[in-house]
Design a protein around this motif. Structure first.
Motif, PDB file in Angstrom:
ATOM      1  N   ALA A  28      40.555  31.996  35.482  1.00 16.48           N
ATOM      2  CA  ALA A  28      39.152  32.585  36.116  1.00 16.48           C
ATOM      3  C   ALA A  28      39.229  33.465  36.806  1.00 16.48           C
ATOM      4  N   LEU A  29      39.663  31.976  37.822  1.00 16.47           N
ATOM      5  CA  LEU A  29      39.670  32.146  39.677  1.00 16.47           C
ATOM      6  C   LEU A  29      40.385  33.513  39.493  1.00 16.47           C
ATOM      7  N   ARG A  89      41.442  35.787  37.889  1.00 18.52           N
ATOM      8  CA  ARG A  89      40.657  37.715  37.307  1.00 18.52           C
ATOM      9  C   ARG A  89      39.438  37.316  38.057  1.00 18.52           C
ATOM     10  N   ASP A  90      38.278  36.470  39.135  1.00 13.75           N
ATOM     11  CA  ASP A  90      37.503  36.789  39.730  1.00 13.75           C
ATOM     12  C   ASP A  90      38.130  37.591  41.191  1.00 13.75           C
ATOM     13  N   SER A  91      39.203  36.681  42.124  1.00 13.81           N
ATOM     14  CA  SER A  91      39.594  37.919  42.667  1.00 13.81           C
ATOM     15  C   SER A  91      40.214  38.928  43.053  1.00 13.81           C
ATOM     16  N   GLN A 132      39.532  41.132  40.819  1.00 14.08           N
ATOM     17  CA  GLN A 132      37.813  41.619  40.050  1.00 14.08           C
ATOM     18  C   GLN A 132      37.160  42.372  41.966  1.00 14.08           C
ATOM     19  N   LYS A 133      37.310  41.330  42.789  1.00 15.58           N
ATOM     20  CA  LYS A 133      36.378  41.013  43.884  1.00 15.58           C
ATOM     21  C   LYS A 133      37.379  42.189  44.814  1.00 15.58           C
ATOM     22  N   SER A 134      38.385  41.961  44.935  1.00 13.13           N
ATOM     23  CA  SER A 134      39.076  43.116  45.452  1.00 13.13           C
ATOM     24  C   SER A 134      39.313  44.371  45.511  1.00 13.13           C
ATOM     25  N   ASP A 190      36.170  45.775  46.904  1.00 10.82           N
ATOM     26  CA  ASP A 190      36.184  45.865  47.465  1.00 10.82           C
ATOM     27  C   ASP A 190      36.553  46.663  48.184  1.00 10.82           C
TER      28      ASP A 190
END
Length: 76
Positions: free
Chosen positions: A60-61, A63-65, A67-69, A72
């Motif tokens: 999850a960490l 995947r979230d990282s 998606q945020k990249s 951005d």
């Protein structure tokens, strides 16, 4: 496809129950000065759950990282 998932869960659950029934002898575990005498099946289930939680959290960490990249890149 849903039946394949259900069948997989049922087979996996049966395998776990058979494992627990056949491996209930007491084992001693030592870790960082701690000692525990528990049935092998209980120890295996504890480590399986701990691995699933830590692996799921890491997934999850990441995947979230990821998606945020991607998000951005569109902002800047």
């Amino acid at each position: 496809m849903r039946w394949v998932y259900i069948a997989t869960v049922v087979i996996f659950t049966l395998a776990i129950l058979i494992f627990m029934g056949q491996n209930f002898e007491i084992v001693t575990m030592n870790f960082l000065g701690f000692r525990a005498r528990v049935p092998l099946a209980v120890l295996a289930v504890i480590f399986y759950v701990a691995g699933a939680l830590s692996g799921g959290g890491l997934f999850a960490l990441l995947r979230d990282s990821f998606q945020k990249s991607k998000f951005d890149k569109f902002i800047h």
